[in-house]
Write an enzyme that holds these catalytic residues in place. Structure first.
Site, mmCIF file in Angstrom:
data_model
loop_
_atom_site.group_PDB
_atom_site.id
_atom_site.type_symbol
_atom_site.label_atom_id
_atom_site.label_comp_id
_atom_site.label_asym_id
_atom_site.label_seq_id
_atom_site.Cartn_x
_atom_site.Cartn_y
_atom_site.Cartn_z
ATOM 1 N N ILE A 61 0.792 -1.190 -0.002
ATOM 2 C CA ILE A 61 -0.010 0.043 -0.153
ATOM 3 C C ILE A 61 0.796 1.344 -0.091
ATOM 4 C CG2 ILE A 61 -0.300 -0.084 2.727
ATOM 5 C CD1 ILE A 61 -2.828 0.952 2.282
ATOM 6 N N SER A 62 0.569 2.097 -0.927
ATOM 7 C CA SER A 62 1.449 3.203 -0.873
ATOM 8 C C SER A 62 1.456 4.086 -0.013
ATOM 9 C CB SER A 62 1.032 4.272 -2.044
ATOM 10 O OG SER A 62 1.286 3.471 -3.430
ATOM 11 N N SER A 91 -5.182 -3.041 -1.347
ATOM 12 C CA SER A 91 -6.126 -3.425 -0.107
ATOM 13 C C SER A 91 -7.532 -2.681 -0.470
ATOM 14 C CB SER A 91 -5.473 -3.086 1.081
ATOM 15 O OG SER A 91 -5.428 -1.575 0.948
ATOM 16 N N GLY A 145 -4.360 -5.358 -14.888
ATOM 17 C CA GLY A 145 -4.629 -3.850 -15.164
ATOM 18 C C GLY A 145 -3.857 -3.236 -16.006
#
Length: 226
Positions: A61-62, A91, A145
């Site tokens: 997660i950034s 997430s 993606g």
């Protein structure tokens, strides 16, 4: 500067990013305040640290300040009824924030790791966004993606949460005219590139800042550690 934004609570974290002028608009601050980062990380005790964190399966997660930068740069293309694609949704955290910025619109959260997609749905429900999932306001799907998600294209805004070696043409094609994409690009050195498509379909690219993201790859490559 960014590391100084860590806080003891979600409110502290957002307030510190405001003070640092990373969050510069009330809309972004309000949307991020509505989403408790603790619901979207593994190590709850570190939820409000302004740093990237592992979420398993070779994904992260950034850092909160990067999410804030992304939303600020996409903000002109976020609003009622807008459609957003979140590539590498992990997430589900940023998808949740984006949902609050496009009332009546759709956020498509796509990740190629099915376990992360399932976990993100659980996280979103824990954060009170079960009804948004049930209505289809947030659509969480498993997929590559890099190919975008053509079933619900085109998109007013696209966020990409991992670094592509080059800008995927499928994503450019699925961007509305006008529309904007925020994407890290590069291998050894990386830049955030803002990709704008004007009302005539002309594409303009602008380098925003140097960064270091995990690679945008396929599921097997990610599980192997790239």
């Amino acid at each position: 500067m960014a590391w100084r934004c860590s806080g003891r609570t979600n409110t502290d974290l957002i307030a510190n990013m405001r003070t640092a002028r990373i969050i510069t608009t009330d809309r972004v601050g309000e949307a991020m305040t509505k989403v408790d980062r603790a619901n979207y990380v593994i190590r709850k005790s570190e939820a409000y640290e302004d740093s990237p964190q592992s979420i398993g399966h070779g994904a992260t997660i950034s850092a909160p300040h990067m999410h804030a930068h992304a939303i600020e740069h996409l903000l002109d293309y976020l609003g009622p009824g807008k459609r957003v694609l979140d590539v590498g949704s992990g997430s589900g955290y940023l998808s949740a924030v984006l949902h609050h910025l496009v009332p009546g619109g759709i956020v498509v959260a796509i990740d190629h790791i099915p376990e992360l997609v399932d976990w993100s749905k659980s996280n979103l429900r824990q954060d009170g966004l079960g009804p948004a999932l049930d209505r289809g306001d947030i659509v969480a799907v498993t997929g590559d993606g890099r190919q975008g998600y053509s079933s619900l294209a085109k998109y007013d805004a696209i966020h990409v949460g991992a670094a592509a070696p080059t800008i995927p043409q499928h994503l450019v094609d699925q961007l509305k005219s006008p529309g904007r994409m925020f994407i890290p690009v590069g291998t050894f050195t990386q830049q955030i590139i803002q990709v704008d498509k004007d009302e005539n379909g002309k594409v303009i690219k602008k380098n925003l800042m140097g960064v270091m993201y995990v690679p945008l790859t396929d599921a097997e490559g990610q599980k192997r550690g790239y």
